[in-house]
Design a protein around this motif. Sequence first.
Motif, short mmCIF file in Angstrom:
data_model
loop_
_atom_site.label_atom_id
_atom_site.label_comp_id
_atom_site.label_asym_id
_atom_site.label_seq_id
_atom_site.Cartn_x
_atom_site.Cartn_y
_atom_site.Cartn_z
N ALA A 174 58.47 52.48 -55.75
CA ALA A 174 57.11 52.56 -55.02
C ALA A 174 57.18 52.21 -53.51
O ALA A 174 56.37 51.81 -52.96
N VAL A 175 58.45 52.28 -53.07
CA VAL A 175 58.75 52.18 -51.58
C VAL A 175 57.67 52.97 -50.65
O VAL A 175 57.18 52.44 -49.69
N TYR A 176 57.54 54.11 -50.97
CA TYR A 176 56.82 55.01 -50.17
C TYR A 176 55.59 54.57 -50.28
O TYR A 176 54.93 54.48 -48.98
N SER A 177 54.48 54.36 -51.13
CA SER A 177 53.16 54.00 -50.87
C SER A 177 53.25 52.63 -50.13
O SER A 177 52.40 52.23 -49.25
N ALA A 178 54.08 51.57 -50.60
CA ALA A 178 54.29 50.36 -50.04
C ALA A 178 54.32 50.22 -48.40
O ALA A 178 53.64 49.50 -47.74
N TYR A 179 55.23 51.41 -48.16
CA TYR A 179 55.48 51.41 -46.45
C TYR A 179 54.28 51.72 -45.85
O TYR A 179 53.96 51.55 -44.87
N HIS A 180 53.30 52.73 -46.64
CA HIS A 180 52.04 53.23 -45.82
C HIS A 180 51.06 51.83 -45.61
O HIS A 180 50.58 51.85 -44.89
N VAL A 181 51.25 50.90 -46.87
CA VAL A 181 50.51 49.77 -46.74
C VAL A 181 50.88 49.00 -45.54
O VAL A 181 50.15 48.26 -44.72
N MET A 182 52.19 48.95 -45.29
CA MET A 182 52.73 48.07 -44.52
C MET A 182 52.52 48.54 -42.91
O MET A 182 52.17 47.73 -42.16
N THR A 183 52.65 49.96 -42.98
CA THR A 183 51.94 50.44 -41.53
C THR A 183 50.86 50.01 -41.35
O THR A 183 50.35 50.07 -39.99
N ILE A 184 49.87 50.23 -42.16
CA ILE A 184 48.46 49.76 -41.81
C ILE A 184 48.18 48.46 -41.36
O ILE A 184 47.52 48.10 -40.54
N LEU A 185 49.14 47.56 -41.95
CA LEU A 185 48.78 46.15 -41.60
C LEU A 185 49.31 45.81 -40.25
O LEU A 185 48.61 45.35 -39.47
N ARG A 186 50.34 46.62 -39.77
CA ARG A 186 50.84 46.48 -38.55
C ARG A 186 49.75 47.13 -37.56
O ARG A 186 49.64 46.43 -36.53
N LYS A 187 49.38 48.27 -37.79
CA LYS A 187 48.32 48.92 -36.91
C LYS A 187 47.15 47.86 -36.65
O LYS A 187 46.39 48.09 -35.93
N ALA A 188 46.95 47.17 -37.72
CA ALA A 188 45.74 46.30 -37.85
C ALA A 188 46.08 45.05 -37.07
O ALA A 188 45.09 44.23 -36.96
N GLY A 189 47.11 44.85 -36.53
CA GLY A 189 47.46 43.75 -35.56
C GLY A 189 48.25 42.48 -36.34
O GLY A 189 48.25 41.63 -35.65
N LEU A 190 49.01 42.80 -37.39
CA LEU A 190 49.70 41.81 -38.01
C LEU A 190 50.89 41.53 -37.15
O LEU A 190 51.59 42.31 -36.70
N PRO A 191 51.08 40.21 -36.89
CA PRO A 191 52.16 39.71 -35.70
C PRO A 191 53.61 39.91 -36.26
O PRO A 191 53.81 40.07 -37.63
N ASP A 192 54.53 40.25 -35.46
CA ASP A 192 55.75 40.37 -35.92
C ASP A 192 56.54 38.97 -36.64
O ASP A 192 56.14 38.04 -36.34
#
Length: 544
Positions: free
Chosen positions: A218-236
């Motif tokens: 399930a890396v594919y759907s998890a990566y989409h979640v990670m992408t959304i978190l980064r766009k929401a401003g999650l710091p590096d």
Amino acid sequence: MVSNAVFKIEKPKNEPVLSYAPGTKEREELKARLVELRTQEIEIPLIIGGKEVRTGKLGMCIIPHNKEVVIGRYHMAGEKEVNDAIEAALAARHDWESMPWEHRASIFLKAAEMLAGTCRCTINAATMLCQSKTAYQAEIDSACELIDMLKFNAYFLNEIYKEQPESTKDSWNRMEYRALEGFVFAVTPFNFTSIAGNLPTSAAMAGNVVLWKPASSAVYSAYHVMTILRKAGLPDGVINFIPGPGNVLGSIALLNPWLAGVHFTGSTATFQSMWQTVGQNLPNYRTYPRLVGETGGKDFVFVHPSADLEPLVTALVRGAFEFQGQKCSAASRAYVPESMWPALKKRLVEEISTTKMGDIEDFTNFMGAVIDAQAFRSIKGYIDYAKESPEAEIICGGNADDSVGFFIEPTVIVTTNPRFKTMEEEIFGPVLTIYIYKDEEIEEALDLCDSTSIYGLTGAVFAQDREAIVKIEKRLTHAAGNFYINDKPTGAVIAQQPFGGARASGTNDKAGSKINMMRWVSPRAIKEHLNPPVGYRYPFMDEK
């Protein structure tokens, strides 16, 4: 400048479930997005310290119901990348835990709004293709439940921070809720995108830094979640995304002195192994790691002779076969009174015969495929075992076909042995086993229900007799952490039915509640004396 205001998060309301009925806008958008995602192949890097890392060692993301279609290839972490991720997390730790909590919460609240709006059809389509979920199963998971997790966890954290001790005229007592001292290792499962998103974010929201290892399937759907978190401003560096082999990643992360917590959903055997590793290395850690796990289930439906037939049939079909039975809470065993069995058998077989299985882009299908070849072989092995046993009869289903995708028919086994293999062991597939008990032996049947399985996750009772409900609810107190009356044992909703079980089903820290969020903070009590004493002598020491 530090704000001098006390901020408040209003209690959220559960995200409404969209219907995707014919003619709706969401149905049209979702179908279009499914085609877009299915017809492109993406490359998925690791995300370490905010940087995209490509190792060149690749795994494939395929569609379970159309296994020849590749929708992504992901880079796998090794020893170097895990150590780099730990270093990046620890480097981000001070700034992140020092950030005012309302700003941390704002990032996740923004991610929730993105999921509720512009990203909704993308995350649902990604989950449908990656995990072979129907539109409805994806909607209640990757959209609604993940949105609820993010919003309610922010609210629960606010409630925790507000809990303060009593003070006196001489002392002002305060409680602060620190992040854990180190990093949290979040290991997430394939079956729920919402769980995959919740395990790293719940810990991060409380000020912790995280290593996130998603399930390989399930890396594919998890990566989409990670992408959304980064766009929401999650710091590096706050959440580091490191897909890869669990034995490699775990052996490094679990031995690091800075391990402060494990947030896990997966198999009982894996969690027990992780716990054993942590236990053997306790002297090496800076702190005792928090271990939070939701593991297996062998979930039951106990039927009383007074049960209503039609709701029972619906609960068994939905509870056992939605999302191909790949839920920790799926109905996997049922205890049915002899007096009800002829009518139940007839209706159950009739109802299952109307269900359709196939490509989830055909919205008339009730079921898709199981997740991968390994799951297919394991589930088929249980069915083949039942076929060959004189103690079992398959009354519907029993067929499996992996020529196009990993399809297994909804299968009902009836056994004469209450401790038959498929009554005891977790199958994690569309297989329901039924044991028929004599009406006058209900006490013995309840004993069997309570003692047959090592698990204690979910269970249900069907009855109209209120005295029977009270008795069964009490008798099965420890058999299930989530107990349902006249309902299927699946479908827990955030803040309505906090989810988790005990026994071999986990630590019962109740995802979707304040109980879980308390696990990711470390309280510090502060006493400030407003009238400090002068001199060490107490009055009792004086002589007349």
